[in-house]
Every structure is written in structure tokens, then in C-alpha cells.
Write a protein that holds these residues in place. Structure first.
Motif, PDB file in Angstrom:
ATOM      1  N   UNK A   1       0.908  -1.215  -0.097  1.00  0.00           N
ATOM      2  CA  UNK A   1      -0.001   0.085  -0.024  1.00  0.00           C
ATOM      3  C   UNK A   1       0.806   1.136   0.069  1.00  0.00           C
ATOM      4  N   UNK A   2       2.030   1.076   0.280  1.00  0.00           N
ATOM      5  CA  UNK A   2       3.174   2.212   0.550  1.00  0.00           C
ATOM      6  C   UNK A   2       3.749   2.540  -0.730  1.00  0.00           C
ATOM      7  N   UNK A   3       3.436   1.755  -1.946  1.00  0.00           N
ATOM      8  CA  UNK A   3       4.294   1.688  -3.225  1.00  0.00           C
ATOM      9  C   UNK A   3       3.124   1.700  -4.263  1.00  0.00           C
ATOM     10  N   UNK A   4       3.915   2.776  -5.522  1.00  0.00           N
ATOM     11  CA  UNK A   4       2.759   2.923  -6.478  1.00  0.00           C
ATOM     12  C   UNK A   4       3.058   1.693  -7.415  1.00  0.00           C
ATOM     13  N   UNK A   5       1.949   1.556  -8.544  1.00  0.00           N
ATOM     14  CA  UNK A   5       2.152   0.244  -9.264  1.00  0.00           C
ATOM     15  C   UNK A   5       3.266  -0.340  -9.862  1.00  0.00           C
ATOM     16  N   UNK A   6       4.035   0.950 -10.305  1.00  0.00           N
ATOM     17  CA  UNK A   6       5.304   0.491 -11.123  1.00  0.00           C
ATOM     18  C   UNK A   6       6.404   0.007 -10.131  1.00  0.00           C
ATOM     19  N   UNK A   7       6.327   0.526  -8.817  1.00  0.00           N
ATOM     20  CA  UNK A   7       7.340   0.125  -7.904  1.00  0.00           C
ATOM     21  C   UNK A   7       7.013  -1.358  -7.288  1.00  0.00           C
ATOM     22  N   UNK A   8       5.430  -1.625  -7.085  1.00  0.00           N
ATOM     23  CA  UNK A   8       5.073  -3.094  -6.728  1.00  0.00           C
ATOM     24  C   UNK A   8       5.278  -3.642  -7.754  1.00  0.00           C
ATOM     25  N   UNK A   9       5.360  -3.703  -8.927  1.00  0.00           N
ATOM     26  CA  UNK A   9       5.608  -4.670 -10.063  1.00  0.00           C
ATOM     27  C   UNK A   9       7.367  -4.873 -10.027  1.00  0.00           C
ATOM     28  N   UNK A  10       7.791  -3.852  -9.749  1.00  0.00           N
ATOM     29  CA  UNK A  10       9.264  -3.779  -9.964  1.00  0.00           C
ATOM     30  C   UNK A  10       9.803  -4.700  -8.815  1.00  0.00           C
ATOM     31  N   UNK A  11       9.089  -4.794  -7.681  1.00  0.00           N
ATOM     32  CA  UNK A  11       9.346  -5.454  -6.590  1.00  0.00           C
ATOM     33  C   UNK A  11       9.286  -6.996  -7.016  1.00  0.00           C
ATOM     34  N   UNK A  12       8.263  -7.349  -7.493  1.00  0.00           N
ATOM     35  CA  UNK A  12       8.073  -8.816  -7.968  1.00  0.00           C
ATOM     36  C   UNK A  12       9.075  -9.242  -8.986  1.00  0.00           C
ATOM     37  N   UNK A  13       9.359  -8.110 -10.000  1.00  0.00           N
ATOM     38  CA  UNK A  13      10.540  -8.444 -11.094  1.00  0.00           C
ATOM     39  C   UNK A  13      11.864  -8.595 -10.316  1.00  0.00           C
ATOM     40  N   UNK A  14      12.103  -7.771  -9.314  1.00  0.00           N
ATOM     41  CA  UNK A  14      13.512  -8.021  -8.640  1.00  0.00           C
ATOM     42  C   UNK A  14      13.456  -9.326  -7.831  1.00  0.00           C
TER      43      UNK A  14
ATOM     44  N   UNK B   1       3.325 -12.392  -0.402  1.00  0.00           N
ATOM     45  CA  UNK B   1       3.406 -11.601   0.759  1.00  0.00           C
ATOM     46  C   UNK B   1       4.771 -11.443   1.597  1.00  0.00           C
ATOM     47  N   UNK B   2       5.398 -12.808   1.347  1.00  0.00           N
ATOM     48  CA  UNK B   2       6.695 -12.714   2.025  1.00  0.00           C
ATOM     49  C   UNK B   2       7.635 -11.779   1.375  1.00  0.00           C
ATOM     50  N   UNK B   3       7.523 -11.871  -0.008  1.00  0.00           N
ATOM     51  CA  UNK B   3       8.831 -10.844  -0.694  1.00  0.00           C
ATOM     52  C   UNK B   3       8.408  -9.687  -0.662  1.00  0.00           C
ATOM     53  N   UNK B   4       7.035  -9.063  -0.495  1.00  0.00           N
ATOM     54  CA  UNK B   4       6.665  -7.761  -0.084  1.00  0.00           C
ATOM     55  C   UNK B   4       7.108  -7.279   1.275  1.00  0.00           C
ATOM     56  N   UNK B   5       6.932  -8.218   2.206  1.00  0.00           N
ATOM     57  CA  UNK B   5       7.303  -7.902   3.732  1.00  0.00           C
ATOM     58  C   UNK B   5       8.767  -8.003   3.935  1.00  0.00           C
ATOM     59  N   UNK B   6       9.270  -8.714   3.474  1.00  0.00           N
ATOM     60  CA  UNK B   6      10.863  -9.033   3.632  1.00  0.00           C
ATOM     61  C   UNK B   6      11.766  -8.198   2.556  1.00  0.00           C
ATOM     62  N   UNK B   7      11.235  -7.970   1.379  1.00  0.00           N
ATOM     63  CA  UNK B   7      12.014  -7.347   0.306  1.00  0.00           C
ATOM     64  C   UNK B   7      12.428  -8.276  -0.679  1.00  0.00           C
ATOM     65  N   UNK B   8      12.603  -7.861  -1.956  1.00  0.00           N
ATOM     66  CA  UNK B   8      12.843  -8.647  -3.236  1.00  0.00           C
ATOM     67  C   UNK B   8      14.164  -9.784  -2.733  1.00  0.00           C
ATOM     68  N   UNK B   9      15.299  -8.717  -2.195  1.00  0.00           N
ATOM     69  CA  UNK B   9      16.427  -9.191  -2.087  1.00  0.00           C
ATOM     70  C   UNK B   9      16.596 -10.326  -0.949  1.00  0.00           C
ATOM     71  N   UNK B  10      15.595 -10.204  -0.130  1.00  0.00           N
ATOM     72  CA  UNK B  10      15.772 -11.401   0.859  1.00  0.00           C
ATOM     73  C   UNK B  10      15.075 -12.731   0.220  1.00  0.00           C
ATOM     74  N   UNK B  11      14.163 -12.705  -0.725  1.00  0.00           N
ATOM     75  CA  UNK B  11      13.546 -13.454  -1.549  1.00  0.00           C
ATOM     76  C   UNK B  11      14.814 -14.343  -2.255  1.00  0.00           C
TER      77      UNK B  11
END
Length: 547
Positions: free
Chosen positions: A161-174, A343-353
Motif C-alpha cells: 500500500x506504500x508503493x505505486x503500481x510501477x514500484x510494486x511490479x518492480x518488486x516482483x520483477x526484482x 506476501x513474503x517478498x513484499x514483507x521482507x523485500x525482493x533481495x531477501x527472497x
């Protein structure tokens, strides 16, 4: 016993209610424990949790103690009265104390009760796992929002909820997350495509039509931790601009359907869904759709046809569903494990995943051990684990006690891997290099009595039965394939027949409209290559073809 019982009432007892436990009498067991405790005046709090995925121990009953939860395997209702006579559940405290005593560091002392497996978290089968997606499975009450929040729930959604659409999709990509349904397509690319599509209505569809033999990871999530799927779908919807999500569940999963519907109602009541998700002013609604029982509807476009009320037939591409999917609108389609991983990768970050896995296979994979195996169940580990490790360290070898002969990975259309390939790392690219697939992570073990020619014939027959019929290579190729294999099995091992079978496989791989026909040759070719003697080809299928 009474004095001890009064020290720590009520005793919290966990009795699972997923399909595997229910099939083994868990409901009757829970009623028996409740009634016996009431008759004796012992206060108990029965929690109907999900399964831990250790199916050979079900029903696995756990008792909460200050030292952790102590488990008792294969408990039957007929045992309950005798167990209470012997001091249960009070003696669970003593069992836990023995196992954790500083004077007993290896936990080698005997337990007070029969069938006690000690502290459940310390069971090697569980302790050796890397549970990210399945961290809550078997631990919490599946319908308790308090339990979900207490174990890290909604942290991923709040981060999204703290990210815009591009940043959220980039999190999944990363993160490197790839689809866990079998195709292994990068999830972030799908998300970004749907996010950038122009439309007034978009959809998120969860493919829960888990039809592969030996697979049950989707079911375990839906029955044991439905909120993680709801959170993952909500994150996906908010990230791509969708307001409606649909979980398409196979009709053979009535308990999963009931659990999801109940969990969605709870989530809506908690404000996790609806017109104002967590007070963000953004909307997301979810609903469950029951599938009609066709295997082909596990293919995403046939699934969309089914959702639209049509016959489940594969659509030609383009257009892709991300641009023109459900009712012609941009649609994000992911399977259960893909969305439950979010949920895990958003909660802990892409790098943690990304710290889990290898190469282009990032994160963890829930491997489902089935077939002729002593300890069938779910194992979540980072990509890179080998079949030999899974078979020996987790599965405990074959249930028959005979040597394992072949392991099929990736469902009924996955390749049969011989002993020589059991040390390959479980990785999408490593498996593709030898003509195999990781797929949905289903692992089915066969011992040395298996008839590989018969199994190859079954693969072709399965395709012929389940084909939607739209394309000729799949519809006709599989039917002719059964005929050719049966001719070989009856003794016609001429190069003409073997060459014809290979030609049929080539046509199906290259010409089929979807993976149904395109993957059916995988088990056939692997059986021919690695187990030629089962076809009556002692010199090998390749040599016979070239003769």
C-alpha cells in the motif's frame, strides 16, 4: 493428575482439519477428545489447525507446552480414553521437558506416551525445511485473523500500500519470482503487462485447478492458510489496477472451497477486502468459482473460457490474457503458490527472497512427495535440492522397501528420471537441459517393479482422454501414440514402430496448441530412453530407431 491439570488449564490441543486428516478420522477424534475432557473435568482448548504436511503421521495431534508443541502421531478416537487414563495431555509437559533438558541434549530419552514424536518443530523432516510460503501452514487456526496477524500476516499488504503500481511490479520483477504453476514464466513481467494495459476493468484470477498427480501444495495453502492467498491476491490486484479477483478451484476440493469462502468472509469483515482495503480508499473483492472437473482447465485460456460459462477449450494466442483475458479485459493469471509467495517478498523485500535458490530459479519450491514413498508429504526448500536428498533424507526411501527405479517430476506429463539423474539440482534450466520439467513440484516415486512401458502408454491415454480436442497433434497424436506403444509392448519392436513413436512425439511437441499435447511426449521419451528393456528394446530405443 488432577493437581497437575489444574496448574495450566486449559490445555491447548491442536487437531488438524485439512482433507488428509479428515480422511483419517480427525473430526471424530476431535469430538472424542472434547467429550472425554469434559467427562473428566479437564479444561481443554481444541484448535482445528491445518496439516503440517507430514502425511504419514496424520492425524498428528499437538499439545502446546512451555517448551513448544509436542506431537502425537496417527492418533485414533478409540485411543482417547486410555490416553486420558494414562495422564494425557498433562504428560505432554513431561515429554517436552525430557526432550529439552540440558541433561538430555540429543533428545534421546523415551517419551511418556506412545506415539509421541517429541517437539514438532524439531522433527528433522520439518527442521531441515526453509518454509517461507508455508511458514504458517499447520501452525495457526486457518480462520483466525488474530493468529494470522500474530504470525506476520498483512505485513506484505501494508508494504504494498506504500508503493505505486510501477514500484510494486518492480518488486516482483526484482525478486526473480517465476510462476509456480509449471510454465515458470517471470511473474513480474505478467504483472507489469497487466498494470500498463489500458482498461476500465481488470481482473486477477488464481488458478487453483490443481490436477497433476502427486500434487497437493495448492490444497494445503487453501485449507491450512487461506489468508496468505487472500493477501497475495489483494497485493496483486492493487499492483495491477484490478478490483476483482477470482479463485478458480477444482470441484474435487470441497473442503478447500469451503475454507476459502469462509476466509474471504472473515477478511471482508476485518476490512482486509472490500471498498476500502485497510483504510486505503482502494477496493478489492474476491470470490470463489468452482471448476467442472476438466484437467485441461488448468491451462490458463481454457480456464478463462470455463469462467465465462463456456466449454473449457484452449484459446489461440495472441492475444495474451494479460491484454485480453476474462471477458476480453486485461487479466493477471497466477497459480496458488505464486500468489501465496507474494506476501513474503513484499514483507521482507525482493533481495531477501532472492537469497534462496540458484541461477534463474529464485526463492523456494514446495515439493510434494508422493507415490511409492515411506514419508509422503510437503517439503519447502530453496531451488537446488536434489531428488536423491528428497527421496532419502525426507522420503525415507520407498514404502515397499524395494529399490526406487524412476521418479516422475512435474505431474502426469513430466519426465521419468532414472537414478543417474537424481543428483541434478532442482532448477528450471537444469531440468530443461535433460528434457525434464520441474512443473508444480510434484514428485512421484516408482520402485523396481514399475512397468515403464505401461506408464508411457498411460501418459498418452491420459492426454487422449483429457484433450480439449481443438488441435490435431494433441487429439489425434495421443490416440495414435497409445496404439503404437501397445504394438511395441506386444512384441513389434521394429525400427519402424520406434521411429513412428518418435515422429508422433515430435509432432505433438512442435504442433500442439498448448502444453497438454506439447508435454505428453516427455514421459514417453524419457521412458524409452532410460528404460528400453521395459519396451522389449534391450539395445535401447535410440539404437533401435537408428537401425
Amino acid at each position: 493428575m488432577t493437581e497437575l491439570a489444574l496448574q495450566t488449564p486449559p490445555y491447548r490441543i491442536f487437531i488438524p482439519r485439512d482433507s488428509s486428516a479428515l480422511a483419517l478420522g480427525a473430526d471424530t477424534l476431535a469430538s472424542a477428545v472434547t467429550a472425554e475432557a469434559a467427562r473428566r473435568g479437564i479444561a481443554v482448548d481444541i484448535v482445528r489447525n491445518g496439516s503440517r504436511g507430514l502425511f504419514w503421521l496424520e492425524p498428528l495431534v499437538e499439545v502446546a507446552t512451555p517448551c513448544g508443541r509436542v506431537g502425537y502421531s496417527n492418533v485414533q478416537a478409540s485411543q482417547v480414553a486410555a490416553w486420558f487414563d494414562a495422564g494425557w495431555p498433562v504428560c505432554a509437559m513431561r515429554d517436552a521437558e525430557r526432550e529439552t533438558s540440558s541433561e538430555n541434549p540429543d533428545g534421546s530419552w523415551g517419551h511418556a506416551m506412545p506415539a509421541c514424536v517429541g517437539r514438532v518443530d524439531a522433527i528433522p523432516y520439518l527442521a531441515k525445511q526453509q518454509r517461507l510460503t508455508f511458514a504458517r501452514v499447520g501452525v495457526t487456526d486457518p480462520l483466525s485473523p488474530h493468529d494470522y496477524l500474530a504470525h506476520g500476516g498483512l505485513a506484505g499488504l501494508r508494504a504494498c500500500l506504500g508503493l505505486d503500481a510501477d514500484a510494486a511490479c518492480q518488486t516482483v520483477l526484482d525478486s526473480g519470482l517465476r510462476g509456480r504453476g509449471g510454465a515458470a514464466f517471470p511473474a513480474g513481467i505478467k504483472w507489469r503487462t497487466v498494470s500498463r494495459a489500458e482498461a476500465t476493468q481488470k481482473y486477477v484470477v488464481c488458478n487453483a485447478d490443481e490436477g497433476d498427480s502427486g500434487t497437493f501444495a495448492d490444497r494445503l495453502i487453501m485449507e491450512s492458510d487461506p489468508f496468505v492467498l487472500i493477501e497475495g491476491m489483494t497485493i496483486a490486484a492493487l499492483s495491477v489496477g484490478a478490483t476483482e479477483g477470482i479463485v478458480y478451484v477444482r470441484s474435487e476440493y470441497p473442503h478447500a472451497i469451503a475454507m476459502l469462502e469462509a476466509a474471504i468472509a472473515v477478511a471482508r469483515g476485518e476490512g482486509w477486502l472490500g471498498a476500502d482495503v485497510l483504510g486505503s480508499g482502494r477496493a478489492c473483492e474476491l470470490r470463489v468459482a468452482k471448476a467442472a472437473g476438466a484437467y485441461i482447465c488448468g491451462e490458463e485460456t481454457a480456464l478463462l473460457e470455463s469462467l465465462e460459462g463456456k466449454r473449457g477449450v484452449v484459446r489461440a494466442k495472441p492475444p495474451i490474457p494479460a491484454l485480453s483475458g476474462l471477458f476480453g479485459q486485461p487479466t493477471l493469471i497466477n497459480n496458488v503458490i505464486t500468489l501465496a509467495s507474494v506476501p513474503y517478498l513484499f514483507a521482507h523485500g525482493a533481495q531477501a527472497y532472492r537469497e534462496f535458490g540458484m541461477g534463474r530459479s529464485q526463492g523456494t519450491l514446495p515439493v510434494q512427495l508422493a507415490g511409492n514413498i515411506r514419508r509422503g508429504g510437503l517439503v519447502e526448500l530453496a531451488f537446488g535440492v536434489t531428488l536423491r536428498t528428497l527421496l532419502d533424507e525426507f522420503g525415507g526411501g520407498t514404502a515397499s522397501g524395494r529399490p526406487a527405479k524412476a521418479i516422475q517430476v512435474g505431474g502426469p506429463l513430466g519426465a521419468y528420471l532414472p537414478d543417474a539423474q537424481w543428483d541434478l539440482p532442482m532448477d528450471y534450466e537444469a531440468y530443461a537441459a535433460v528434457g525434464a520439467v520441474v512443473g508444480h513440484g510434484g514428485v512421484v516415486v516408482h520402485d523396481d517393479t514399475a512397468d515403464m512401458a505401461g506408464l508411457a502408454s498411460y501418459a498418452m491415454a491420459f492426454c487422449a482422454h483429457e484433450s480439449c480436442g481443438k488441435c490435431t497433434p494433441c487429439r489425434i497424436g495421443s490416440t495414435r501414440g497409445v496404439e503404437v506403444i501397445e504394438r511395441i509392448r506386444r512384441g513389434d519392436t521394429s525400427s519402424r514402430q520406434v521411429t513412428l513413436l518418435h515422429d508422433l512425439c515430435d509432432t505433438m511437441v512442435s504442433g500442439s496448441l498448448c502444453a497438454m499435447g506439447g508435454m505428453t511426449p516427455f514421459p514417453v521419451r524419457s521412458a524409452l530412453e532410460h528404460f528400453p528393456a521395459d519396451f522389449g528394446l534391450p539395445d535401447g530405443a535410440r539404437r533401435a530407431e537408428a537401425a
